[in-house]
Write an enzyme that holds these catalytic residues in place. Structure first.
Site: not given
Ligand code: NAP
Length: 559
Positions: A318, A362, A385
């Site tokens: 990422k 995460q 997200d």
């Protein structure tokens, strides 16, 4: 429980091809201990020969049974009299070569008796099948508790009568010969599984397995013409039996009808993700340039708790994608053991920081930090997200909002490759908040217009059967190579979301998905590879969501 698979009358080379293609997956998926196939029509549609039997054994069949056509091929005579894995009808003259019943060990060592009988109604003369069954059971009684009887007969009444006659004495009585699978499967009160006819394995664009044009001409002209096995609409008909090895009683009987297509166009087209992902990143790079020109440096906070090795790899990917497009990636790493409220406070302060445009948490978080509370601390306008309940709600309501990166990446990938979506049926396997559920919402939205079915661990039905109805099949169940060729409708498009590291022999490892690519690519028209399919799209969509968050701030528009 002992799982036995009985494959219905295999018709010629097309039938053998189907068995070869489907049996390995079936054996594995249903944990089958013994495979029995009726092979009397496996050589050119009539008879059994050394070559046709060898092909079926090589495909994974353990035992072959016969019927009235067993000796149609003279060249097979010598072989048939010697083959120990063949059981021919028991109610024939004593002089007939071969055995009418025999015992075979299942994979776990359980001895299984196999009996083959011929019916007498509308068939050539044979001894009484009922009395022959008595003698066979008598001969087997000290050797095995599990006994499967293949009654090869024309009439339903004779087969049903035999089922009742043997109820409680045989584990299963399965009819063969008519080539049309009946739907009367049951376990009789004494514990005998029964089905009037198992059907056939071969070409269904036919008259009971034979070229339908020839069959029609024979009816219309009454002239002799050689039958040939049909090759269109190939399917396997089979029966799955679950039997208690201690009592020999059947617990269940399940009919299977599995289509198979050789795939005339060759292996499935690979829908690789790297090319469309590069296109997405290229477009994002342009937008970042405009933002920077306007004085805004898009910034993404990557929050992690603990040091999960897989997470470390994802975070690295990422960060690399952010660097490539000009997004400032800031790692916020908290030690394992950090409690939920500390993580929530940290996320809230990032939420209040005007220099941060997107926040990614995460997963998984190291205990005791709780993901749900932390995700809810992300302000919805920085939720790149798309895991916040507000984002999920917006997606479900069909109003603009952040869509989770993996579902959005899958849609973008399908569009890039011009996969037809509107009006098609998609089966999404998996209902997580990260993949399955948002993808189902996305694909059923106006403008995408797919008809969506969602399967999961509690679906309570045969998922393979459900999956086979799909024009587009998405596998997101987190089970390595669980989706095999028999789950896929010929010509369907398959998206493999799963990613797993599995042993590759010699102490090495390889990456694989939820889909068994080797077998599925023979049936599907297109398939996303693992690695290199959905993965790159997920990362590309994360940077796309981040630039959108920054633009929203600049333009003061809703996301
Ligand atoms: P998850 O949270 O574990 O969810 C798995 C889903 O599959 C659940 O809905 C579960 O049903 C269902 N399921 C589990 N076993 C099943 C079975 N035997 N039959 C039918 N359904 C079953 O996983 P996820 O986060 O959605 O991820 C799925 C896979 O995709 C994983 O391998 C993951 O690593 C991978 N992944 C890849 C990417 C990428 O970018 N390539 C992104 C995200 C995830 P229940 O709800 O009933 O438990």
């Amino acid at each position: 429980m002992l799982n036995l698979l009985f494959i219905a009358d295999v018709i010629g080379a097309p039938g053998r091809d189907v068995v070869r293609a489907l049996l390995p997956d079936l054996r594995r998926r249903y944990d089958v201990s013994l495979v029995v196939a009726n092979g009397e029509n496996s050589a050119g549609g009539f008879g059994l020969t050394h070559d046709s039997a060898t092909a079926l054994f090589a495909a994974g069949v353990d035992v072959l049974t016969g019927g009235n056509h067993l000796w149609d091929r003279k060249e097979g005579f010598a072989y048939l009299s010697q083959e120990p894995r063949l059981v021919r009808p028991a109610n024939l003259p004593l002089e007939t070569p071969g055995r009418g019943f025999a015992v075979f060990p299942a994979r776990d060592g359980t001895p299984v008796g196999i009996v083959n009988l011929l019916g007498r109604v509308f068939m050539k003369e044979a001894d009484c099948p009922f009395r022959a069954a008595d003698q066979a059971l008598q001969g087997l009684k000290d050797q095995c508790r599990v006994v499967l009887v293949d009654i090869h007969a024309e009439t339903t009444a004779e087969k049903i009568a035999l089922g009742w006659y043997l109820d409680g004495r045989a584990s299963a009585v399965i009819g063969t010969h008519t080539h049309v699978q009946t739907a009367d499967e049951c376990v009789l009160p004494g514990g005998t599984a029964f089905l009037s006819d198992a059907g056939m394995t071969g070409g269904f664009d036919s008259v009971i397995g034979m070229d339908r044009h020839v069959a029609l001409r024979r009816f219309l002209t009454l002239l002799p013409e050689r039958f040939t096995p049909a090759t269109g609409d190939l399917r396997m008909n089979a029966i799955l039996l679950r039997i208690d090895p201690r009592s020999g009683r059947a617990a269940s009987i399940q009919r299977l009808q599995i289509p198979w297509e050789a795939g005339p166009a060759g292996p499935a087209r690979l829908l690789a993700g790297e090319e469309p992902a590069a296109a997405v990143r290229g477009a994002v790079r342009e937008r970042v340039r405009d933002l920077r020109a306007g004085g805004i440096v898009p910034a993404l906070a990557l929050v992690s708790v603990g040091d999960d090795p897989a997470s470390a790899i994802y975070l690295k990917k990422k960060s690399a994608a952010c660097a490539e497009v000009g997004i400032d990636a800031r790692h916020v790493t908290l030690a394992a053991g950090t409690d939920t409220s500390t993580v929530v406070d940290r996320v809230r302060s990032l939420g209040a920081d005007p220099a941060i445009h997107g926040i990614l948490v995460q997963l998984p978080l190291a205990a005791p930090a709780e993901a749900a509370a932390v995700l809810e601390a992300v302000p919805p306008d920085k939720d790149v997200d798309g895991f916040h309940p507000v984002s999920a709600g917006r997606l479900a309501a069909g109003v603009p909002g952040f869509v989770p990166a993996t579902p959005r990446g899958i849609l973008e990938l399908l569009r890039y490759y011009h996969v037809p979506l509107a009006g098609r049926h998609v089966v999404v396997l998996g209902r997580s908040n990260i993949v399955g559920r948002p993808l189902a919402n996305l694909l059923s939205m106006r403008g995408v217009d797919m008809t969506v079915t969602v399967g999961h661990s509690q679906s309570g039905l045969d998922l393979a059967e459900l999956a086979r109805q799909a024009d587009l099949l998405v596998a997101a169940i987190g089970r390595a190579e669980a989706v095999t060729a028999d789950w896929v409708k010929p010509g369907a498009v398959v998206v493999d979301v799963g990613i797993h590291r599995v042993a590759a022999g010699g102490g090495k490892q390889r990456l694989t998905g939820d889909v068994e690519a080797a077998s599925v690519s023979r049936v599907a028209s297109a398939l996303t590879p693992v690695p290199g399919g959905v993965g790159p799209m997920t990362v590309a969509m994360l940077v796309a969501n981040t630039v959108r968050a920054a633009e929203r701030l600049l333009a003061r528009v809703k996301v």
